[in-house]
Design an enzyme around this catalytic site. Structure first.
Site, PDB file in Angstrom:
ATOM      1  N   HIS A  81      24.296  36.614 -14.666  1.00 36.89           N
ATOM      2  CA  HIS A  81      22.865  36.484 -14.403  1.00 36.89           C
ATOM      3  C   HIS A  81      22.532  36.909 -12.973  1.00 36.89           C
ATOM      4  CE1 HIS A  81      23.958  33.795 -17.687  1.00 36.89           C
ATOM      5  NE2 HIS A  81      22.710  33.841 -18.097  1.00 36.89           N
ATOM      6  N   HIS A  93      17.194  38.647 -16.087  1.00 33.92           N
ATOM      7  CA  HIS A  93      17.699  37.270 -16.170  1.00 33.92           C
ATOM      8  C   HIS A  93      19.213  37.191 -16.408  1.00 33.92           C
ATOM      9  CE1 HIS A  93      18.240  33.112 -17.499  1.00 33.92           C
ATOM     10  NE2 HIS A  93      18.954  33.644 -18.479  1.00 33.92           N
ATOM     11  N   GLU A 153      18.180   7.020 -21.248  1.00 29.16           N
ATOM     12  CA  GLU A 153      19.629   7.049 -21.453  1.00 29.16           C
ATOM     13  C   GLU A 153      20.256   8.316 -20.880  1.00 29.16           C
ATOM     14  OE1 GLU A 153      17.382   6.687 -23.914  1.00 29.16           O
ATOM     15  OE2 GLU A 153      17.533   4.564 -24.413  1.00 29.16           O
ATOM     16  N   HIS A 169      19.348   1.763 -35.783  1.00 26.88           N
ATOM     17  CA  HIS A 169      20.081   1.266 -34.618  1.00 26.88           C
ATOM     18  C   HIS A 169      21.574   1.093 -34.877  1.00 26.88           C
ATOM     19  CE1 HIS A 169      16.111   0.647 -33.186  1.00 26.88           C
ATOM     20  NE2 HIS A 169      16.452  -0.105 -32.159  1.00 26.88           N
TER      21      HIS A 169
HETATM   22  C1  LIG Z   1      20.355  22.957 -22.101  1.00 24.70           C
HETATM   23  C2  LIG Z   1      20.350  24.444 -22.077  1.00 24.70           C
HETATM   24  N1  LIG Z   1      19.615  25.118 -22.972  1.00 24.70           N
HETATM   25  C3  LIG Z   1      19.619  26.467 -22.990  1.00 24.70           C
HETATM   26  C4  LIG Z   1      20.372  27.160 -22.093  1.00 24.70           C
HETATM   27  C5  LIG Z   1      20.426  28.696 -22.155  1.00 24.70           C
HETATM   28  N2  LIG Z   1      19.688  29.244 -21.000  1.00 24.70           N
HETATM   29  C6  LIG Z   1      20.323  29.630 -19.893  1.00 24.70           C
HETATM   30  S1  LIG Z   1      19.275  30.166 -18.703  1.00 24.70           S
HETATM   31  C7  LIG Z   1      17.947  29.904 -19.694  1.00 24.70           C
HETATM   32  C8  LIG Z   1      16.555  30.230 -19.212  1.00 24.70           C
HETATM   33  C9  LIG Z   1      16.309  29.593 -17.914  1.00 24.70           C
HETATM   34  O1  LIG Z   1      15.142  30.045 -17.360  1.00 24.70           O
HETATM   35  P1  LIG Z   1      14.921  29.793 -15.818  1.00 24.70           P
HETATM   36  O2  LIG Z   1      15.332  28.456 -15.438  1.00 24.70           O
HETATM   37  O3  LIG Z   1      13.501  30.182 -15.531  1.00 24.70           O
HETATM   38  O4  LIG Z   1      15.926  30.797 -15.130  1.00 24.70           O
HETATM   39  P2  LIG Z   1      15.648  32.267 -14.641  1.00 24.70           P
HETATM   40  O5  LIG Z   1      15.264  33.064 -15.849  1.00 24.70           O
HETATM   41  O6  LIG Z   1      14.559  32.198 -13.666  1.00 24.70           O
HETATM   42  O7  LIG Z   1      16.954  32.708 -14.074  1.00 24.70           O
HETATM   43  C10 LIG Z   1      18.337  29.398 -20.933  1.00 24.70           C
HETATM   44  C11 LIG Z   1      17.394  29.077 -22.032  1.00 24.70           C
HETATM   45  C12 LIG Z   1      21.128  26.423 -21.159  1.00 24.70           C
HETATM   46  N3  LIG Z   1      21.907  27.001 -20.256  1.00 24.70           N
HETATM   47  N4  LIG Z   1      21.065  25.082 -21.148  1.00 24.70           N
END
Ligand SMILES: Cc1ncc(C[n+]2csc(CCOP(=O)(O)OP(=O)(O)O)c2C)c(N)n1
Length: 663
Positions: free
Chosen positions: A29, A260, A409, A471
């Site tokens: 990334h 990204h 939690e 539960h």
């Molecule tokens: C809990 C979780 N869900 C989905 C992902 C997959 N994922 C990685 S980065 C991302 C998008 C994040 O967007 P942002 O925080 O705006 O990062 P940017 O595009 O600006 O680098 C996703 C959905 C993940 N790493 N963790």
């Protein structure tokens, strides 16, 4: 003072290391490091208190990259500032098997990585524990030894995840004013513009949760520095909304989701080299810029040596206690305290629920181990997590030992990980076991990181009764046992509960879950044994009167039922032994001999556990008899429910006899 030109070139070093490493790996990334390079440069050259030569220095500021996909930002910083294990070779091997530069930052892989991030929102939620840990340790050891900040870089994804709300509400409530979060406000996530899915006014949201929050230009070094300075003098936690451009400098991909999560490609990188006027080849940093970074990395030496001087001069007892706690070692009398307590239990033979046994064990433990920090997600009276030593931690008094996490939690489990990772503390927190599902993402990470987080999960079966199937955990024991490096304990009585707590506290690299009953259970370990039998994971609790025809394995509340079934079977002439199985994971680690001996050769093997069968076949075989649950529970009294689901001594004995007669 760094000139603007120098700042820009230092930030560009991060950008090029990141885009070139992603390009070489053909994976990763680049967008976040390119967009956030200015924030990181200002923080690491002007504010962060750290020393790459002493990465574990207890009073360092913590930097947490919550948006873990931007891992190259962190790896670049660690390399540039001079962390010895983050060599240029590691950067060149980004994301390759065996390198320290894993896809997402992993705790323990390289120094300077404070926590494992990648599942979005976790780092932000960990940071609440880090910042609270700092306050707790400060209250115990004073400003001379503990006085540092926790900085977090979070993205849109971190803020969209539900756990972020739990975390920011808790941090705001606790007034963790040394927690400073940068939000990479770049309007882009994977699917495209954030506006596809979210229009939250994040600044207003943080403010509503008791934070300072404001917008800045995240590419203007002076604006960033000004905001950090203000945050450091605040009486609340601070969120700085930094307007940035994802993939800043990439000619056509900047500002789009194309920057990204994939390599930019040769053309874009060539364009970025032109844009930034950067003519060094990949992985080569101009000498003056590397020098400037290394100089920045040395700025913390004085603060560190001053701190070491203060520690050396501190009161000898205080210093010894500080060092013991930071090393994660228990007080030297701990084993003796537990042995005495076990002796007393075997004599008293209390008939109490294991949640109560846990409270009794904690009363002893918390008296002997001052670094335990308890808590519950609004179920204190049910989880029995509070003892006489643990008064409430409040914004006016961090010198206490109990956190009311609220009905959060997930946030609680993440904060427990942060408290644990901070160092000097042993954190535990409770909820109903069914809601371990809500905490599970953080519990899993505690296992992946190999840290001593402790989760107290009470109301561990249909035995909770009238609250009903919403539960009543059914699949949860199996689900938790499925997590690698996670000890799931289900003690059968007060003695085993004390033993399981002892193991949990001694397991520095493995988190623990204690599954505890609501209902009362008799003491089954009526004879004192100095060894911790639970540490073998399974052991023979009751021998057969002759060569065993039946072996019954059971855990927790079902051990009493197994003993009842044994009585019936013995009465009918079938020698039967009972094996208590407080911890699958520890049993799996025993020698083959011990395992074989404990499993035994009885022609009939049976397991009794008020949960699903999954996982049991490795003890009883696929032809073993399982007495437990096959679906969800039901609402009713405990007296109704166990017979209703066929989990009784009579049913077990009958099933064994039917099998004996069919042989
Ligand atoms: C809990 C979780 N869900 C989905 C992902 C997959 N994922 C990685 S980065 C991302 C998008 C994040 O967007 P942002 O925080 O705006 O990062 P940017 O595009 O600006 O680098 C996703 C959905 C993940 N790493 N963790």
């Amino acid at each position: 003072m760094t000139s603007r030109e120098q700042h820009d070139r230092m930030a560009n070093a991060i950008r090029f290391l990141s885009m070139d490493a992603v390009e070489k790996a053909q994976s990763g990334h680049p967008g976040l490091p390119m967009g956030c390079a200015d924030i990181a440069t200002v923080l690491f050259t002007r504010f962060l208190k750290y020393d790459p030569k002493a990465p574990h220095w207890a009073d360092r500021d913590r930097f947490i990259l919550s948006a873990g996909h931007g891992s190259m930002l962190l790896y670049s910083l660690l390399h540039l500032t001079g962390y010895e294990d983050m060599t240029i070779d590691q950067i060149k091997h980004f994301r390759q098997l065996g390198s320290k530069t894993a896809g997402h930052p992993e705790y323990g892989h390289a120094t300077g990585i404070e926590t494992t991030t990648g599942p979005l929102g976790q780092g932000l939620a960990n940071s609440v524990g880090f910042a609270l840990g700092e306050r707790i340790m400060n209250a115990a050891f004073g400003n001379d030894l503990v006085d540092h900040y926790t900085y977090v870089l979070a993205g849109d994804g971190c803020l969209m995840e539900g756990v972020s709300q739990e975390a920011i509400a808790l941090a705001g409530h606790l007034k963790l004013n040394k927690l400073i979060v940068f939000w990479d406000n770049n309007n882009i996530s994977i699917d495209g513009p954030v506006s596809l899915a979210d229009n939250t006014d994040q600044v207003a949201r943080f403010q509503a949760s008791g934070w300072n929050a404001s917008h800045i230009d995240g590419t203007d070094p002076e604006a960033i520095a000004y905001a950090i300075e203000a945050a450091r003098h605040s009486d609340k936690p601070t969120m700085i909304a930094c307007k940035t451009t994802i993939g800043f400098g990439a000619p056509t991909k900047a500002g789009t989701n194309k920057a990204h999560g994939s390599p930019l490609g040769a053309d874009e990188i060539a364009g970025a080299r032109k844009f930034f006027n950067w003519d060094s080849p990949p992985f080569e940093i101009p000498a003056d810029i590397l020098d400037a970074w290394r100089t920045a990395g040395k700025a913390g030496v004085k603060a560190r040596t001053d701190w070491e001087g203060r520690l050396a001069k501190a009161d000898a007892k205080l210093k010894a206690e500080f060092e013991r706690r930071l090393a994660g070692k228990l007080p030297s009398n701990f084993d003796a305290v537990i042995a005495d307590y076990k002796k007393k239990l075997s004599a008293d033979k209390p008939k109490v629920a294991t949640r109560k046994s846990s409270e009794m064990a904690l009363e002893v433990i918390n008296g002997a181990v001052p670094e335990t920090i308890g808590g519950s997600a609004d179920l204190t009276g049910s989880n029995n997590t509070k003892t006489s030593q643990t008064k409430n931690i409040t914004p006016d008094d961090y010198g206490q030992r109990y956190v009311h996490y609220g009905i959060r939690e997930h946030g609680m489990a993440a904060a427990i990980n942060g408290l644990t990772l901070h160092g000097g503390l042993i954190a535990y927190g409770g909820t109903f076991m069914c809601f371990s599902d809500y905490a599970r993402p953080s519990m899993r990470l505690s296992s992946l990181m190999g840290i001593r987080s402790i989760f107290v999960m009470t109301h561990d079966s249909i035995g909770l009764g009238e609250d009903g199937p919403t539960h009543q955990p059914v699949e949860h024991l199996a689900a938790l046992r499925a997590i690698p490096n996670h000890n799931v304990f289900r003690p059968a009585d007060a003695v085993e509960t004390a033993e399981c707590w002892q193991i949990a506290l001694e397991s520095e690299k493995t988190p623990s879950t204690l599954a505890l009953t609501r209902q009362n259970l008799p003491t089954v370990r009526t004879e004192f044994s100095p060894e911790n039998l639970s540490s073998q994971g399974a052991y023979e609790l009751a021998a057969a009167s002759g060569e065993a025809a039946v072996t019954i394995f059971a855990t927790g509340s079902e051990v009493e039922i197994a003993l009842g079934a044994r009585d019936l079977l013995e009465k009918h002439g079938h020698p039967t032994r009972v094996v208590s199985v407080p911890c699958f994971e520890l049993f799996d680690k025993q020698s083959d001999d011990y395992r074989k001996k404990t499993i035994g050769n009885a022609p009939i093997k049976m397991a009794i556990e008020a949960g699903i069968r999954q996982g049991w076949d490795h003890l009883i075989g696929s032809d073993g008899i399982f007495i437990g649950m096959t679906g969800f529970g039901a609402s009713g009294t405990i007296e109704q429910l166990y017979p209703h689901f066929g989990i009784t001594a009579e049913a077990a004995a009958k099933a064994a006899e039917a099998r004996l007669h069919s042989k």
